[in-house]
Design a protein around this motif. Structure first.
Motif, PDB file in Angstrom:
ATOM      1  N   ILE A   1     -13.292  -1.107   3.611  1.00 41.16           N
ATOM      2  CA  ILE A   1     -13.458  -1.054   5.064  1.00 41.16           C
ATOM      3  C   ILE A   1     -12.500  -2.020   5.750  1.00 41.16           C
ATOM      4  O   ILE A   1     -11.825  -1.663   6.730  1.00 41.16           O
ATOM      5  N   GLU A   2     -12.406  -3.233   5.246  1.00 42.79           N
ATOM      6  CA  GLU A   2     -11.514  -4.221   5.848  1.00 42.79           C
ATOM      7  C   GLU A   2     -10.052  -3.806   5.723  1.00 42.79           C
ATOM      8  O   GLU A   2      -9.255  -4.009   6.650  1.00 42.79           O
ATOM      9  N   SER A   3      -9.681  -3.230   4.589  1.00 45.68           N
ATOM     10  CA  SER A   3      -8.290  -2.798   4.379  1.00 45.68           C
ATOM     11  C   SER A   3      -7.913  -1.690   5.353  1.00 45.68           C
ATOM     12  O   SER A   3      -6.800  -1.679   5.899  1.00 45.68           O
ATOM     13  N   LEU A   4      -8.824  -0.758   5.572  1.00 44.35           N
ATOM     14  CA  LEU A   4      -8.536   0.335   6.509  1.00 44.35           C
ATOM     15  C   LEU A   4      -8.429  -0.197   7.932  1.00 44.35           C
ATOM     16  O   LEU A   4      -7.562   0.233   8.699  1.00 44.35           O
ATOM     17  N   ASN A   5      -9.300  -1.112   8.300  1.00 46.49           N
ATOM     18  CA  ASN A   5      -9.220  -1.682   9.646  1.00 46.49           C
ATOM     19  C   ASN A   5      -7.925  -2.457   9.848  1.00 46.49           C
ATOM     20  O   ASN A   5      -7.349  -2.463  10.939  1.00 46.49           O
ATOM     21  N   ALA A   6      -7.453  -3.109   8.795  1.00 49.87           N
ATOM     22  CA  ALA A   6      -6.199  -3.869   8.881  1.00 49.87           C
ATOM     23  C   ALA A   6      -4.976  -2.976   8.717  1.00 49.87           C
ATOM     24  O   ALA A   6      -3.844  -3.460   8.816  1.00 49.87           O
ATOM     25  N   ASP A   7      -5.212  -1.689   8.465  1.00 45.60           N
ATOM     26  CA  ASP A   7      -4.134  -0.723   8.224  1.00 45.60           C
ATOM     27  C   ASP A   7      -3.240  -1.149   7.059  1.00 45.60           C
ATOM     28  O   ASP A   7      -2.019  -1.036   7.113  1.00 45.60           O
ATOM     29  N   LYS A   8      -3.888  -1.650   6.022  1.00 47.10           N
ATOM     30  CA  LYS A   8      -3.140  -1.971   4.799  1.00 47.10           C
ATOM     31  C   LYS A   8      -2.529  -0.681   4.264  1.00 47.10           C
ATOM     32  O   LYS A   8      -3.170   0.375   4.280  1.00 47.10           O
ATOM     33  N   GLY A   9      -1.311  -0.723   3.799  1.00 48.13           N
ATOM     34  CA  GLY A   9      -0.650   0.465   3.309  1.00 48.13           C
ATOM     35  C   GLY A   9      -1.426   1.123   2.170  1.00 48.13           C
ATOM     36  O   GLY A   9      -1.966   0.443   1.301  1.00 48.13           O
ATOM     37  N   TYR A  10      -1.449   2.452   2.174  1.00 42.17           N
ATOM     38  CA  TYR A  10      -2.142   3.186   1.116  1.00 42.17           C
ATOM     39  C   TYR A  10      -1.562   2.828  -0.247  1.00 42.17           C
ATOM     40  O   TYR A  10      -2.303   2.733  -1.238  1.00 42.17           O
ATOM     41  N   ASP A  11      -0.261   2.610  -0.311  1.00 38.92           N
ATOM     42  CA  ASP A  11       0.361   2.242  -1.579  1.00 38.92           C
ATOM     43  C   ASP A  11      -0.150   0.893  -2.073  1.00 38.92           C
ATOM     44  O   ASP A  11      -0.458   0.714  -3.254  1.00 38.92           O
ATOM     45  N   GLN A  12      -0.278  -0.067  -1.157  1.00 38.22           N
ATOM     46  CA  GLN A  12      -0.767  -1.388  -1.542  1.00 38.22           C
ATOM     47  C   GLN A  12      -2.230  -1.315  -1.964  1.00 38.22           C
ATOM     48  O   GLN A  12      -2.656  -2.037  -2.876  1.00 38.22           O
ATOM     49  N   MET A  13      -2.998  -0.465  -1.315  1.00 35.71           N
ATOM     50  CA  MET A  13      -4.399  -0.302  -1.697  1.00 35.71           C
ATOM     51  C   MET A  13      -4.503   0.215  -3.130  1.00 35.71           C
ATOM     52  O   MET A  13      -5.345  -0.249  -3.915  1.00 35.71           O
ATOM     53  N   ILE A  14      -3.648   1.155  -3.491  1.00 36.23           N
ATOM     54  CA  ILE A  14      -3.661   1.679  -4.861  1.00 36.23           C
ATOM     55  C   ILE A  14      -3.307   0.577  -5.846  1.00 36.23           C
ATOM     56  O   ILE A  14      -3.970   0.412  -6.884  1.00 36.23           O
ATOM     57  N   VAL A  15      -2.265  -0.189  -5.543  1.00 37.11           N
ATOM     58  CA  VAL A  15      -1.846  -1.270  -6.435  1.00 37.11           C
ATOM     59  C   VAL A  15      -2.984  -2.275  -6.627  1.00 37.11           C
ATOM     60  O   VAL A  15      -3.271  -2.702  -7.760  1.00 37.11           O
ATOM     61  N   GLU A  16      -3.645  -2.645  -5.557  1.00 33.99           N
ATOM     62  CA  GLU A  16      -4.702  -3.638  -5.662  1.00 33.99           C
ATOM     63  C   GLU A  16      -5.921  -3.089  -6.391  1.00 33.99           C
ATOM     64  O   GLU A  16      -6.593  -3.815  -7.126  1.00 33.99           O
ATOM     65  N   MET A  17      -6.227  -1.815  -6.211  1.00 33.70           N
ATOM     66  CA  MET A  17      -7.383  -1.245  -6.905  1.00 33.70           C
ATOM     67  C   MET A  17      -7.144  -1.128  -8.406  1.00 33.70           C
ATOM     68  O   MET A  17      -8.053  -1.338  -9.210  1.00 33.70           O
ATOM     69  N   LEU A  18      -5.932  -0.782  -8.793  1.00 28.63           N
ATOM     70  CA  LEU A  18      -5.635  -0.620 -10.211  1.00 28.63           C
ATOM     71  C   LEU A  18      -5.241  -1.926 -10.889  1.00 28.63           C
ATOM     72  O   LEU A  18      -5.443  -2.093 -12.097  1.00 28.63           O
ATOM     73  N   ALA A  19      -4.668  -2.858 -10.131  1.00 31.73           N
ATOM     74  CA  ALA A  19      -4.119  -4.055 -10.767  1.00 31.73           C
ATOM     75  C   ALA A  19      -4.201  -5.285  -9.875  1.00 31.73           C
ATOM     76  O   ALA A  19      -3.335  -6.149  -9.926  1.00 31.73           O
ATOM     77  N   GLY A  20      -5.240  -5.397  -9.071  1.00 34.05           N
ATOM     78  CA  GLY A  20      -5.377  -6.565  -8.209  1.00 34.05           C
ATOM     79  C   GLY A  20      -5.414  -7.864  -8.994  1.00 34.05           C
ATOM     80  O   GLY A  20      -4.935  -8.899  -8.533  1.00 34.05           O
ATOM     81  N   ASP A  21      -5.971  -7.800 -10.209  1.00 30.26           N
ATOM     82  CA  ASP A  21      -6.047  -9.004 -11.040  1.00 30.26           C
ATOM     83  C   ASP A  21      -4.696  -9.400 -11.601  1.00 30.26           C
ATOM     84  O   ASP A  21      -4.527 -10.536 -12.061  1.00 30.26           O
ATOM     85  N   GLU A  22      -3.728  -8.480 -11.565  1.00 29.46           N
ATOM     86  CA  GLU A  22      -2.388  -8.786 -12.067  1.00 29.46           C
ATOM     87  C   GLU A  22      -1.435  -9.184 -10.944  1.00 29.46           C
ATOM     88  O   GLU A  22      -0.529  -9.977 -11.155  1.00 29.46           O
ATOM     89  N   VAL A  23      -1.645  -8.636  -9.737  1.00 29.24           N
ATOM     90  CA  VAL A  23      -0.745  -8.979  -8.625  1.00 29.24           C
ATOM     91  C   VAL A  23      -1.223 -10.197  -7.845  1.00 29.24           C
ATOM     92  O   VAL A  23      -0.423 -10.906  -7.235  1.00 29.24           O
ATOM     93  N   ALA A  24      -2.524 -10.451  -7.835  1.00 32.02           N
ATOM     94  CA  ALA A  24      -3.054 -11.587  -7.061  1.00 32.02           C
ATOM     95  C   ALA A  24      -4.272 -12.165  -7.780  1.00 32.02           C
ATOM     96  O   ALA A  24      -5.392 -12.122  -7.270  1.00 32.02           O
ATOM     97  N   PRO A  25      -4.082 -12.710  -8.964  1.00 35.49           N
ATOM     98  CA  PRO A  25      -5.227 -13.166  -9.771  1.00 35.49           C
ATOM     99  C   PRO A  25      -6.000 -14.337  -9.182  1.00 35.49           C
ATOM    100  O   PRO A  25      -7.112 -14.624  -9.633  1.00 35.49           O
ATOM    101  N   GLU A  26      -5.441 -15.018  -8.170  1.00 36.34           N
ATOM    102  CA  GLU A  26      -6.138 -16.149  -7.561  1.00 36.34           C
ATOM    103  C   GLU A  26      -6.676 -15.832  -6.167  1.00 36.34           C
ATOM    104  O   GLU A  26      -7.118 -16.727  -5.460  1.00 36.34           O
TER     105      GLU A  26
END
Length: 881
Positions: free
Chosen positions: A260-285
């Motif tokens: 919900i927050e990502s959609l409200n912030a208009d986070k890119g669909y591509d970035q949403m996919i990256v974070e859902m599949l590999a959020g622990d690898e791109v931003a582990p902290e």
């Protein structure tokens, strides 16, 4: 032979209307693709025969022509599908169900009528030529003469289809209807009367676009479209028996809030996919990003790891790529160019991952709250191909290499990722140390107070204070040692701190053992002085207390002896995880969102389009494979796909473009003659010459009941609400628990998403829906509240009853009532008041529903409540036109 004659006779028994209405593109090609293309299509041509295109059907195979146009009974195709001999009949045993009588009638009729098919039908020389496997390229806009259809690029493509088919679009809907459509579409709530009036009174030429921007900026937009994407991404709250976790994860609502927050912030669909599949690898902290990996954590299955990974592979492919690669789990895909080995190569990407729960600030109990996230628990885990999908039969000597399907260009470029200390040792999160030390300090303070309240300096309370202080010192020392171990401190310093930690822990254990021994000794005295009348029971209690005292004494002796130890072995303050992640999931995510991937943007556009128009551009939203024919509006689809990518994958940009198009603003009905003319050409409205009438989603219906009555609580985020409280808690439906066997009845009746899979919702019409709105305590209470509020506005005015009706229609249906509707409603109010006044003639139905708001005792007011309740059951209340 007799069976063959019976089957042929059955085809003649089907109503002639069915046969007369046969169409190759609508009826025959999809049927043959479903039943025959696995063996006679672009992938495989048994007996040299292809049945995936009319020209190839006429051409035939090794046995000659498959059909004789104009003579179905002489056609080999029909003979084989009705054959009695299992060796002759098609499809073969075990390869699919036989054709039904209706399907046989269609094939017979098509052949008898000359096997007519489009002369420009696309014939694939190779699966690689399939339209969906080609990179989307922005096509040129069609040249349209009508200025009304050129302002928005979408309209140019639609208008060109109108021209080619000779259909005339209906006019634009009125402003009231457009306002309702926009509000429900973009935020999932109808406009209030004030909001509607503001829009109607806005005479600016860009009043409509102003409203679009206002709604896209609303925090309710993310809740509305979050629910849509939660369907696609299979959101499910945790499920299990009592406290046993069986599926998904506790506190998965953190992922819902991220959506919900990502959609409200208009986070890119591509970035949403990256974070859902590999959020622990791109931003582990980053806790905010880690929430996104709930997409994978949701697939957890406690009974079988293979079920878990199969769901992960299947739904990653369906959700983001429109691929049914799960069909290749047991064998090569029958319809698409996907080998069984490629299924397991894709699974190998996910094989190392597992799920854990991070401690969140302010809550140490992970059963109460925590952050479920994924991580690569076993970087060296191997994947094996299961023969025929049987997990008990595989070749241990031939592990699969992680890879993407060969039909696509590009390689999986995965590199191991070194993880920062908190990702390896979560106890290093600052809030964990702070809260643990604070809790230990509080235990010391409490022990000191108890000791000060006791006059005896040798009391057990003095021992407890010393034990608490030792425990605090041990905790501090162990934290210092663990931080040195994971924060790149020199090995010499690290070993020194480890020795200090080990000694402090031994001392704390000694003091704790002293307390325990004192407590056990005191327990003996209590047992010996007990008033227990049963001598046997009393002696048993004494014996147990003495046994416990002996055990405590032994423990103390061992703890005292351990004080002389010089080793550096201590208990870590937390659990450690692998220091590197494979990078496979990040590589997959980057391949999925790469501009060279032909599917991702198209699949996303198709989902968005469907939820605006009620119908997708590509009929099967999760299968863009060879069974998915080139769509009517393929150029529009590709134009929008490129538009999405070139605007940073902004979904709000796409929403704005779609809802400001003329085709979106069309009315759903028009002059009967125009409707009849267009329907004769395009009965299913595939060319979008009018708006589709859509039943509201289940969540929107429930939210609307609360919203029109002014009761809806717009608090955002937080833990899921028990589904049993859906009738009484006025939060938005997106926050109500949604899991297997844990769904609100009203939402299920109105076709809410199934937790296991719901890429496209069904739309049923069943009596229970009306009964739900008529009998639920929620609709009863809210209708009564609304009736009283509306009457309060007009009670002191002239002709209050008519004004009450007008306000009710505007508040609930976002439109003014017609004169006949006003007359009917006023007549109802009069008759109902009279009936309710004659209490002696009323019948008690004995209903079990108990509403929070009781019915008015005033007959006239109760009649108004009844009218509002009726309007909640009005078709226009649950429909957007």
């Amino acid at each position: 032979m007799r069976r063959v004659l019976i089957l042929l006779a059955m085809t003649l028994a089907v109503p002639s209307l069915l046969a007369a209405d046969v169409d190759y593109g609508r009826d025959i090609k999809p049927l043959l693709m479903e039943k025959c293309s696995a063996c006679h299509g672009a992938l495989k041509q048994e007996a040299g025969l292809r049945l995936d295109a009319a020209t190839l059907i006429r051409q035939g195979g090794d046995s000659g022509a498959a059909i004789v146009p104009g003579a179905a009974s002489e056609s080999l195709l029909l003979q084989r599908v009705v054959a009695e001999d299992a060796d002759e009949r098609m499809p073969p045993e075990g390869e699919g169900e036989r054709l039904t009588a209706e399907q046989l009638a269609l094939v017979r009729s098509w052949i008898d009528r000359g096997a007519v098919a489009p002369i420009d039908e696309v014939v694939l020389a190779s699966p690689n030529e399939h339209w969906a496997y080609q990179l989307p390229v922005r096509p040129s806009l069609p040249k349209i003469d009508d200025a009304d259809w050129t302002a928005n690029p979408i309209d140019a493509f639609i208008a060109e289809q109108h021209r080619l088919a000779s259909v005339t679009p209906v006019g634009v809907a009125d402003k009231q209807l457009l306002a309702r459509r926009l509000y429900l579409d973009l935020i999932g709530l109808p406009p209030t009367r004030q909001q509607l009036d503001e829009f109607l009174q806005n005479q600016s030429t860009d009043a409509y676009t102003q409203l679009v921007d206002q709604l896209l900026d609303s925090p309710q937009h993310g809740e509305r479209w979050g629910r849509h994407w939660m369907d696609v991404w299979r959101y499910s709250d945790w499920n299990g028996y009592k406290d046993q976790l069986r599926g998904s994860q506790r506190h998965i609502w953190h992922w819902r809030d991220w959506i919900i927050e990502s959609l409200n912030a208009d986070k890119g669909y591509d970035q949403m996919i990256v974070e859902m599949l590999a959020g622990d690898e791109v931003a582990p902290e980053d806790f905010d990003v880690l929430r996104a990996t709930g997409f994978l954590a949701r697939n957890y299955h406690n009974s079988n790891r293979n079920i878990w990974l199969d769901a992960t592979v299947e739904h990653t492919a369906k959700a983001f790529l429109g691929m049914t690669i799960d069909c290749a789990r047991c064998h090569d895909h029958k319809f698409d160019p996907l080998a069984q080995s490629e299924y397991y190569a894709l699974r190998a990407i996910f094989e190392p991952h597992n799920v854990r729960t991070e401690r969140v600030p302010g809550e140490s109990n992970l059963l109460k709250d925590g952050l479920p996230r994924v991580f690569d628990a076993e970087p060296d885990a191997k994947t094996f191909l299961y023969v025929r999908g049987n997990e008990k039969h595989f070749d241990k000597e031939s592990p699969m290499t992680p890879a993407i399907p060969a039909i696509f260009t590009g390689q999986l470029e995965a590199s191991p990722i070194a993880l920062p200390p908190p990702a390896v040792f979560p106890a290093l999160w600052p809030h964990v140390e702070e809260e643990e030390l604070q809790a230990a300090e509080q235990r010391v303070t409490a022990a000191r107070k108890r000791q000060q309240d006791t006059a005896d300096a040798e009391s057990i309370e003095s021992q407890k204070l010393l034990a608490a202080e030792s425990a605090l010192a041990s905790l501090r020392a162990r934290w210092a040692a663990d931080k040195a171990k994971y924060l790149e401190t020199s090995s010499e310093d690290s070993r020194g701190l480890a020795q200090v930690a080990a000694q402090a822990e031994r001392l704390a254990a000694f003091h704790a053992a002293q307390v325990e021994l004192s407590e056990k000794q005191a327990a003996i005295a209590v047992a010996e002085s007990s008033d227990e009348p049963d001598a046997t029971k009393k002696q048993a209690a004494i014996d147990k207390a003495r046994k416990d005292q002996q055990a405590a004494n032994t423990k103390l002796s061992k703890a005292k002896a351990a004080l002389d130890g010089q080793d550096a072995n201590y208990t870590a303050v937390g659990k450690a995880y692998p220091p590197t992640s494979t990078g496979r999931r990040l590589a997959l995510a980057q391949w999925i969102v790469d501009r060279q991937n032909p599917l991702t943007a198209r699949v996303a556009v198709n989902h968005i389009w469907m939820r605006h128009f009620g119908e997708p551009l590509v009929a099967n939203v999760f299968d863009f494979g060879l069974r998915s024919p080139r769509p009517t509006h393929v150029e529009l689809l590709d134009w929008l796909a490129v538009e999405l990518m070139e605007h940073d994958w902004s979904m709000k940009h796409l929403h704005r473009l779609i809802v400001t198009s003329r085709v979106y603003q069309l009315a759903s009905s028009a002059d009967p003659a125009l409707m009849a003319s267009n329907s004769s050409i395009d009965p299913d409205n595939l060319l979008l010459w009018r708006a589709n009438i859509q039943r509201l989603d289940a969540e929107v219906i429930r939210d609307s009941v609360l919203h029109v009555a002014g009761s809806l609580d717009l608090t955002r985020g937080g833990p899921d609400i028990d589904y049993a409280d859906g009738e009484t808690v006025p939060r938005r439906s997106v926050y109500i628990r949604h899991a297997y066997e844990k769904q609100m009845t009203m939402l299920v009746l109105f076709d809410a998403a199934g937790p296991n899979e719901c890429y496209r919702r069904s739309e049923s019409i069943i009596p229970q829906q009306a009964l739900s709105l008529a009998n639920s305590s929620l609709s009863l209470s809210e209708s009564r509240k609304l009736a009283r509020a509306l009457w309060e506005e007009v009670a002191d005015t002239t002709d209050g009853e008519e004004k009450f009706v007008q306000l009710a229609f505007k508040q609930m249906l976002t439109r003014d009532p017609t004169a006949p509707e006003v007359s009917t409603c006023r007549e109802f109010l009069t008759q109902q008041t009279d009936k309710l006044s004659a209490t002696e003639s009323l019948t008690d139905f004995g209903g079990k529903t108990t509403a929070a708001v009781q019915a008015s005792k005033d007959p006239a007011m109760r009649a108004r409540e009844n009218l509002i309740h009726v309007l909640m059951n009005h078709n226009d209340f649950v429909t957007v036109r």
